[in-house]
Design an enzyme around this catalytic site. Sequence first.
Site, PDB file in Angstrom:
ATOM      1  N   GLY A   1      12.523  -3.318   1.223  1.00 40.17           N
ATOM      2  CA  GLY A   1      13.794  -3.518   0.528  1.00 40.17           C
ATOM      3  C   GLY A   1      13.855  -4.754  -0.353  1.00 40.17           C
ATOM      4  O   GLY A   1      14.940  -5.134  -0.794  1.00 40.17           O
TER       5      GLY A   1
ATOM      6  N   PRO B   1       0.841  -1.210   0.000  1.00 38.27           N
ATOM      7  CA  PRO B   1       0.000   0.000   0.000  1.00 38.27           C
ATOM      8  C   PRO B   1       0.869   1.250   0.000  1.00 38.27           C
ATOM      9  O   PRO B   1       1.765   1.386   0.835  1.00 38.27           O
ATOM     10  CB  PRO B   1      -0.789  -0.120   1.310  1.00 38.27           C
ATOM     11  CG  PRO B   1       0.044  -0.986   2.200  1.00 38.27           C
ATOM     12  CD  PRO B   1       0.762  -1.937   1.282  1.00 38.27           C
TER      13      PRO B   1
ATOM     14  N   SER C   1      -3.981   1.567  -0.428  1.00 38.32           N
ATOM     15  CA  SER C   1      -3.808   2.415   0.757  1.00 38.32           C
ATOM     16  C   SER C   1      -5.102   3.136   1.136  1.00 38.32           C
ATOM     17  O   SER C   1      -5.881   3.554   0.272  1.00 38.32           O
ATOM     18  CB  SER C   1      -2.725   3.462   0.459  1.00 38.32           C
ATOM     19  OG  SER C   1      -2.725   4.458   1.459  1.00 38.32           O
TER      20      SER C   1
ATOM     21  N   TYR D   1      -6.118   2.778   7.959  1.00 37.71           N
ATOM     22  CA  TYR D   1      -5.715   3.604   9.097  1.00 37.71           C
ATOM     23  C   TYR D   1      -6.980   3.884   9.879  1.00 37.71           C
ATOM     24  O   TYR D   1      -8.043   4.140   9.293  1.00 37.71           O
ATOM     25  CB  TYR D   1      -5.096   4.925   8.625  1.00 37.71           C
ATOM     26  CG  TYR D   1      -3.678   4.807   8.111  1.00 37.71           C
ATOM     27  CD1 TYR D   1      -2.681   4.214   8.878  1.00 37.71           C
ATOM     28  CD2 TYR D   1      -3.329   5.312   6.856  1.00 37.71           C
ATOM     29  CE1 TYR D   1      -1.373   4.112   8.413  1.00 37.71           C
ATOM     30  CE2 TYR D   1      -2.022   5.221   6.382  1.00 37.71           C
ATOM     31  CZ  TYR D   1      -1.057   4.623   7.168  1.00 37.71           C
ATOM     32  OH  TYR D   1       0.227   4.524   6.712  1.00 37.71           O
TER      33      TYR D   1
ATOM     34  N   LYS E   1      -0.227  -5.067   9.906  1.00 38.38           N
ATOM     35  CA  LYS E   1       0.978  -4.676   9.153  1.00 38.38           C
ATOM     36  C   LYS E   1       1.838  -3.736   9.996  1.00 38.38           C
ATOM     37  O   LYS E   1       1.344  -2.707  10.489  1.00 38.38           O
ATOM     38  CB  LYS E   1       0.566  -3.963   7.862  1.00 38.38           C
ATOM     39  CG  LYS E   1       1.729  -3.374   7.064  1.00 38.38           C
ATOM     40  CD  LYS E   1       1.252  -2.828   5.732  1.00 38.38           C
ATOM     41  CE  LYS E   1       2.389  -2.259   4.904  1.00 38.38           C
ATOM     42  NZ  LYS E   1       2.824  -0.931   5.327  1.00 38.38           N
TER      43      LYS E   1
ATOM     44  N   ARG F   1      13.819  -6.460  -3.635  1.00 37.31           N
ATOM     45  CA  ARG F   1      14.084  -5.900  -4.973  1.00 37.31           C
ATOM     46  C   ARG F   1      14.363  -6.945  -6.036  1.00 37.31           C
ATOM     47  O   ARG F   1      14.412  -6.627  -7.221  1.00 37.31           O
ATOM     48  CB  ARG F   1      15.309  -4.950  -4.913  1.00 37.31           C
ATOM     49  CG  ARG F   1      15.156  -3.795  -3.938  1.00 37.31           C
ATOM     50  CD  ARG F   1      14.096  -2.815  -4.418  1.00 37.31           C
ATOM     51  NE  ARG F   1      13.895  -1.713  -3.501  1.00 37.31           N
ATOM     52  CZ  ARG F   1      12.905  -1.643  -2.609  1.00 37.31           C
ATOM     53  NH1 ARG F   1      12.018  -2.621  -2.508  1.00 37.31           N
ATOM     54  NH2 ARG F   1      12.771  -0.597  -1.816  1.00 37.31           N
TER      55      ARG F   1
ATOM     56  N   HIS G   1       7.580  -0.223   7.600  1.00 38.97           N
ATOM     57  CA  HIS G   1       7.038   0.875   6.801  1.00 38.97           C
ATOM     58  C   HIS G   1       8.085   1.387   5.801  1.00 38.97           C
ATOM     59  O   HIS G   1       8.176   2.580   5.517  1.00 38.97           O
ATOM     60  CB  HIS G   1       6.574   2.010   7.715  1.00 38.97           C
ATOM     61  CG  HIS G   1       5.287   2.663   7.281  1.00 38.97           C
ATOM     62  ND1 HIS G   1       4.082   2.395   7.866  1.00 38.97           N
ATOM     63  CD2 HIS G   1       5.024   3.573   6.310  1.00 38.97           C
ATOM     64  CE1 HIS G   1       3.132   3.125   7.297  1.00 38.97           C
ATOM     65  NE2 HIS G   1       3.684   3.850   6.336  1.00 38.97           N
TER      66      HIS G   1
ATOM     67  N   THR H   1      -2.697  -1.116   9.558  1.00 37.66           N
ATOM     68  CA  THR H   1      -1.317  -0.676   9.777  1.00 37.66           C
ATOM     69  C   THR H   1      -1.152  -0.219  11.219  1.00 37.66           C
ATOM     70  O   THR H   1      -1.884   0.656  11.687  1.00 37.66           O
ATOM     71  CB  THR H   1      -0.967   0.454   8.791  1.00 37.66           C
ATOM     72  OG1 THR H   1      -1.071  -0.097   7.471  1.00 37.66           O
ATOM     73  CG2 THR H   1       0.445   0.978   9.004  1.00 37.66           C
TER      74      THR H   1
HETATM   75  C1  LIG Z   1       5.408   6.676  -0.718  1.00 42.66           C
HETATM   76  C2  LIG Z   1       4.990   5.630   0.248  1.00 42.66           C
HETATM   77  C3  LIG Z   1       3.721   5.670   0.789  1.00 42.66           C
HETATM   78  C4  LIG Z   1       3.310   4.701   1.682  1.00 42.66           C
HETATM   79  N1  LIG Z   1       2.037   4.733   2.146  1.00 42.66           N
HETATM   80  C5  LIG Z   1       1.616   3.751   2.986  1.00 42.66           C
HETATM   81  C6  LIG Z   1       0.265   3.726   3.411  1.00 42.66           C
HETATM   82  O1  LIG Z   1      -0.543   4.552   3.035  1.00 42.66           O
HETATM   83  N2  LIG Z   1      -0.091   2.736   4.269  1.00 42.66           N
HETATM   84  C7  LIG Z   1       0.787   1.778   4.699  1.00 42.66           C
HETATM   85  O2  LIG Z   1       0.420   0.893   5.474  1.00 42.66           O
HETATM   86  N3  LIG Z   1       2.070   1.772   4.274  1.00 42.66           N
HETATM   87  C8  LIG Z   1       2.491   2.719   3.430  1.00 42.66           C
HETATM   88  N4  LIG Z   1       3.783   2.704   2.979  1.00 42.66           N
HETATM   89  C9  LIG Z   1       4.691   1.598   3.382  1.00 42.66           C
HETATM   90  C10 LIG Z   1       4.608   0.460   2.361  1.00 42.66           C
HETATM   91  O3  LIG Z   1       3.352  -0.160   2.389  1.00 42.66           O
HETATM   92  C11 LIG Z   1       5.669  -0.623   2.587  1.00 42.66           C
HETATM   93  O4  LIG Z   1       5.628  -1.040   3.930  1.00 42.66           O
HETATM   94  C12 LIG Z   1       7.083  -0.192   2.230  1.00 42.66           C
HETATM   95  O5  LIG Z   1       7.096   0.772   1.208  1.00 42.66           O
HETATM   96  C13 LIG Z   1       7.860  -1.425   1.764  1.00 42.66           C
HETATM   97  O6  LIG Z   1       9.169  -1.103   1.525  1.00 42.66           O
HETATM   98  P1  LIG Z   1       9.802  -0.877   0.052  1.00 42.66           P
HETATM   99  O7  LIG Z   1       9.278   0.420  -0.451  1.00 42.66           O
HETATM  100  O8  LIG Z   1      11.268  -0.834   0.394  1.00 42.66           O
HETATM  101  O9  LIG Z   1       9.461  -2.057  -0.830  1.00 42.66           O
HETATM  102  C14 LIG Z   1       4.219   3.671   2.078  1.00 42.66           C
HETATM  103  C15 LIG Z   1       5.488   3.627   1.526  1.00 42.66           C
HETATM  104  C16 LIG Z   1       5.883   4.587   0.615  1.00 42.66           C
HETATM  105  C17 LIG Z   1       7.261   4.489   0.011  1.00 42.66           C
END
Ligand SMILES: Cc1cc2nc3c(=O)[nH]c(=O)nc-3n(C[C@H](O)[C@H](O)[C@H](O)COP(=O)(O)O)c2cc1C
Length: 364
Positions: free
Chosen positions: A292, A82, A111, A134, A235, A294, A259, A160
């Site tokens: 992370g 998300p 999200s 949320y 989460k 990838r 996160h 979350t």
């Molecule tokens: C720009 C951005 C917005 C995010 N928004 C949310 C969100 O709205 N809700 C949530 O639970 N996690 C959010 N996350 C966390 C992601 O769901 C996820 O845990 C994380 O990006 C995973 O890591 P990665 O980007 O290294 O793959 C966000 C992450 C990013 C980068």
Amino acid sequence: MSVGDRPALSLADFERTAQPRLDPVAYHYYAGGADDERLLRENEAAWGRAALHPRVLRGVDAPSLDCTVLGCPLPMPVLVAPMAYQRMIHPDGEVAMAAGTSAVGGGLVLSSMSTTDMEEVAAASSGPVFFQLYVYDDPAIVRELVARVEAAGCQALVLTVDLPVVGNRHRDEVHQFTLREGMSIQCLTAEGPMPMPDEGESGLVTFFRRHLKRDLDWDDVAWLRSITRLPIVLKGVLRADDAARAVDAGASAICVSNHGGRQLDAAPATFDVLPAVVDAVAGRAEVWVDGGIRRGTDIVKAIAAGATCTLIGRPFAWALASDGADGVASAWAILRRELAIDLALCGCAGIDAISRDLLFPPQP
Ligand SMILES: Cc1cc2nc3c(=O)[nH]c(=O)nc-3n(C[C@H](O)[C@H](O)[C@H](O)COP(=O)(O)O)c2cc1C
């Protein structure tokens, strides 16, 4: 999807193509982490430190990547994580993310801070859609959201739990992060779209401080369990004791997540805590993991450590920003190719054949 005069070859290519297309506010909101961004780097590094111990002579030719997550069939053990405000990085935002994901019948987690209504995203998806929640201060808003999520046909609620406050994100302060006009979020507040930032903080912090429940606790999980028939995923869990408690509270899955390094910068990398969480859950619920991831090899390592499924965030965002639905589809194609090669090289005929003995050094 091309990078200069060659096609994109790995997920890392997409950030290079996305950055020049994005305004700095959007780029840094997506790219950034908390404090010194130690964990942002460490999440990736931790996957890189582990090795895979391949099996030979297993007669594996074309491995199957199919799996199921919370009973939903998936073409590989990956979901789009998300991520808020996707129309900020591409005009078609979440709908293009869903369309590109549907090209492989893949699944995504939408999200709460989506810039597109969940009903539209569900309609654009051929694979499962899980809704990330949320919890708002006002329980009536939460009830209304949950009712919409159920009616829209989403298959799970992903609560979350690692955001009692927004992490200390310097990039958002430097760029005075706030949403552009017309990019209202689907969340239901009397105030409408995200407010202008209060003095000395980003618009995101202002929004969360005004509208989200800051004292979320286990009673809220029990309450949520009582108002929905959907499976609940927690989460943002990093500890074995919290994971065990989550299962006792009725969670169907735990997502091991920090996160993406955007909250507590001193938290551990997800790969480093995954085995302990898996052991504490002991098969009573699914364990998902993100942060992370990838490469196909990272996915194999996650499944070997006991995860059911992985989530990938930023690379899909960069793919979306680079080329909309086609970019997202091309990111999925790269991942599928990598995972198929990696399974064959490890001597695994399918996802079920991945087990902990593939990790090197061996894990207890
Ligand atoms: C720009 C951005 C917005 C995010 N928004 C949310 C969100 O709205 N809700 C949530 O639970 N996690 C959010 N996350 C966390 C992601 O769901 C996820 O845990 C994380 O990006 C995973 O890591 P990665 O980007 O290294 O793959 C966000 C992450 C990013 C980068």
